[in-house]
Design a protein around this motif. Structure first.
Motif, PDB file in Angstrom:
ATOM      1  N   ILE A  23      23.962  31.690  59.655  1.00  0.00           N
ATOM      2  CA  ILE A  23      24.312  30.614  58.716  1.00  0.00           C
ATOM      3  C   ILE A  23      24.511  31.189  57.316  1.00  0.00           C
ATOM      4  O   ILE A  23      25.490  30.891  56.635  1.00  0.00           O
ATOM      5  CB  ILE A  23      23.209  29.525  58.712  1.00  0.00           C
ATOM      6  CG1 ILE A  23      23.192  28.786  60.051  1.00  0.00           C
ATOM      7  CG2 ILE A  23      23.400  28.562  57.559  1.00  0.00           C
ATOM      8  CD1 ILE A  23      22.062  27.770  60.184  1.00  0.00           C
ATOM      9  N   SER A  26      27.722  32.981  56.895  1.00  0.00           N
ATOM     10  CA  SER A  26      28.916  32.142  57.035  1.00  0.00           C
ATOM     11  C   SER A  26      29.190  31.302  55.794  1.00  0.00           C
ATOM     12  O   SER A  26      30.344  31.022  55.472  1.00  0.00           O
ATOM     13  CB  SER A  26      28.758  31.195  58.229  1.00  0.00           C
ATOM     14  OG  SER A  26      28.518  31.937  59.390  1.00  0.00           O
ATOM     15  N   LEU A  27      28.134  30.856  55.108  1.00  0.00           N
ATOM     16  CA  LEU A  27      28.307  29.882  54.030  1.00  0.00           C
ATOM     17  C   LEU A  27      29.264  30.335  52.931  1.00  0.00           C
ATOM     18  O   LEU A  27      30.123  29.558  52.503  1.00  0.00           O
ATOM     19  CB  LEU A  27      26.936  29.498  53.446  1.00  0.00           C
ATOM     20  CG  LEU A  27      26.116  28.539  54.319  1.00  0.00           C
ATOM     21  CD1 LEU A  27      24.695  28.426  53.796  1.00  0.00           C
ATOM     22  CD2 LEU A  27      26.763  27.159  54.367  1.00  0.00           C
ATOM     23  N   LEU A  30      32.824  29.668  53.499  1.00  0.00           N
ATOM     24  CA  LEU A  30      33.192  28.252  53.462  1.00  0.00           C
ATOM     25  C   LEU A  30      33.141  27.702  52.037  1.00  0.00           C
ATOM     26  O   LEU A  30      33.294  26.499  51.826  1.00  0.00           O
ATOM     27  CB  LEU A  30      32.251  27.447  54.358  1.00  0.00           C
ATOM     28  CG  LEU A  30      32.418  27.731  55.853  1.00  0.00           C
ATOM     29  CD1 LEU A  30      31.180  27.335  56.615  1.00  0.00           C
ATOM     30  CD2 LEU A  30      33.629  26.988  56.384  1.00  0.00           C
ATOM     31  N   PHE A  32      30.449  27.968  49.922  1.00  0.00           N
ATOM     32  CA  PHE A  32      29.117  27.585  49.452  1.00  0.00           C
ATOM     33  C   PHE A  32      28.385  28.818  48.945  1.00  0.00           C
ATOM     34  O   PHE A  32      28.004  29.686  49.736  1.00  0.00           O
ATOM     35  CB  PHE A  32      28.315  26.921  50.574  1.00  0.00           C
ATOM     36  CG  PHE A  32      28.929  25.655  51.071  1.00  0.00           C
ATOM     37  CD1 PHE A  32      28.927  24.514  50.282  1.00  0.00           C
ATOM     38  CD2 PHE A  32      29.516  25.598  52.324  1.00  0.00           C
ATOM     39  CE1 PHE A  32      29.504  23.333  50.747  1.00  0.00           C
ATOM     40  CE2 PHE A  32      30.090  24.429  52.782  1.00  0.00           C
ATOM     41  CZ  PHE A  32      30.091  23.292  51.989  1.00  0.00           C
ATOM     42  N   GLY A  33      28.191  28.910  47.628  1.00  0.00           N
ATOM     43  CA  GLY A  33      27.517  30.072  47.050  1.00  0.00           C
ATOM     44  C   GLY A  33      26.063  29.773  46.760  1.00  0.00           C
ATOM     45  O   GLY A  33      25.607  28.635  46.871  1.00  0.00           O
TER      46      GLY A  33
ATOM     47  N   GLU B  59      26.154  19.822  46.739  1.00  0.00           N
ATOM     48  CA  GLU B  59      26.521  20.980  47.556  1.00  0.00           C
ATOM     49  C   GLU B  59      25.863  20.884  48.943  1.00  0.00           C
ATOM     50  O   GLU B  59      26.507  21.139  49.965  1.00  0.00           O
ATOM     51  CB  GLU B  59      26.115  22.284  46.853  1.00  0.00           C
ATOM     52  CG  GLU B  59      26.557  23.524  47.619  1.00  0.00           C
ATOM     53  CD  GLU B  59      26.436  24.833  46.836  1.00  0.00           C
ATOM     54  OE1 GLU B  59      26.242  24.792  45.594  1.00  0.00           O
ATOM     55  OE2 GLU B  59      26.519  25.907  47.475  1.00  0.00           O
ATOM     56  N   PHE B  67      29.267  21.695  57.931  1.00  0.00           N
ATOM     57  CA  PHE B  67      28.844  22.923  58.603  1.00  0.00           C
ATOM     58  C   PHE B  67      27.525  22.775  59.367  1.00  0.00           C
ATOM     59  O   PHE B  67      27.416  23.184  60.522  1.00  0.00           O
ATOM     60  CB  PHE B  67      28.721  24.034  57.547  1.00  0.00           C
ATOM     61  CG  PHE B  67      28.358  25.381  58.089  1.00  0.00           C
ATOM     62  CD1 PHE B  67      29.150  25.984  59.051  1.00  0.00           C
ATOM     63  CD2 PHE B  67      27.223  26.034  57.635  1.00  0.00           C
ATOM     64  CE1 PHE B  67      28.816  27.232  59.563  1.00  0.00           C
ATOM     65  CE2 PHE B  67      26.889  27.275  58.138  1.00  0.00           C
ATOM     66  CZ  PHE B  67      27.683  27.879  59.097  1.00  0.00           C
TER      67      PHE B  67
END
Lengths: 89, 89
Positions: A23, A26-27, A30, A32-33, B59, B67
Motif C-alpha cells: 500500500i 502504491s500511494l 496515485l 497521495f504523498g 486526502e 484505493f
C-alpha cells in the motif's frame, strides 16, 4: 447483558507487513504523498451476551489469546460497549 | 503537521462475510458461547504529513474511495489524530 465488541488485531512492531508495504509503495503513484508507516491489521466486530462487563472482558481476552490472534506475531486491542437488547448503545 | 490515521474497512451490511461466519461457527466448539454477528474487516494505520487537519481528512477520504476500499461492498470509518513530529499525541 449484551455487548458490542471490537477486537483490533495488529502485527507486533518489528514484524514485516508486506501488505502495508505494498500500500505504501502504491500511494505515491496515485498522487497521495506524505504517507508512511502503513500497517494492516484486522478489525473483528461481534455481539456478545455475558452476565457482566467483567465477564465479557475476560471472555474476549481469552478468545484473543487462544483463537483470534497469533500471540507470537500479533497483539490485540479490545473495545467493549454495553448495549440494550435492541442493540442500541 | 503530522497525523496518526486509522481507517477501518468494513463489509457493508448484507454482504456475506465467510471469514466472520467461520469464526462464529468455531467459537462454541472452543467453549466460547453467546457470540453472534461476527464481521471481519481491515484496520489500516499510517502516519500522514499534511498542511492541516482539513487537508488530511480530505486526502484520507479520497484514498478510501479510490484505493483502500471497494465502495460497492465496503465502507470505511476514519479516525485522525494530530501528533507532534516526535510522534506523541
Amino acid at each position: 447483558m449484551r455487548f458490542e465488541v471490537q477486537v483490533e488485531v495488529r502485527l507486533r512492531e518489528g514484524i514485516a507487513d508486506p501488505q502495508g508495504q505494498t500500500i505504501e509503495r502504491s500511494l505515491p503513484h496515485l498522487g497521495f504523498g506524505g504517507v508512511s508507516g502503513v500497517r494492516v491489521g484486522k478489525s473483528i466486530r461481534f455481539t456478545l451476551d455475558a452476565a457482566s462487563e467483567e465477564q465479557a472482558r475476560a471472555e474476549v481476552a481469552d478468545m484473543c489469546t487462544r483463537f483470534l490472534t497469533n500471540p507470537v506475531i500479533e497483539d490485540s486491542a479490545v473495545s467493549i460497549e454495553a448495549v440494550d437488547a435492541a442493540g442500541v448503545a
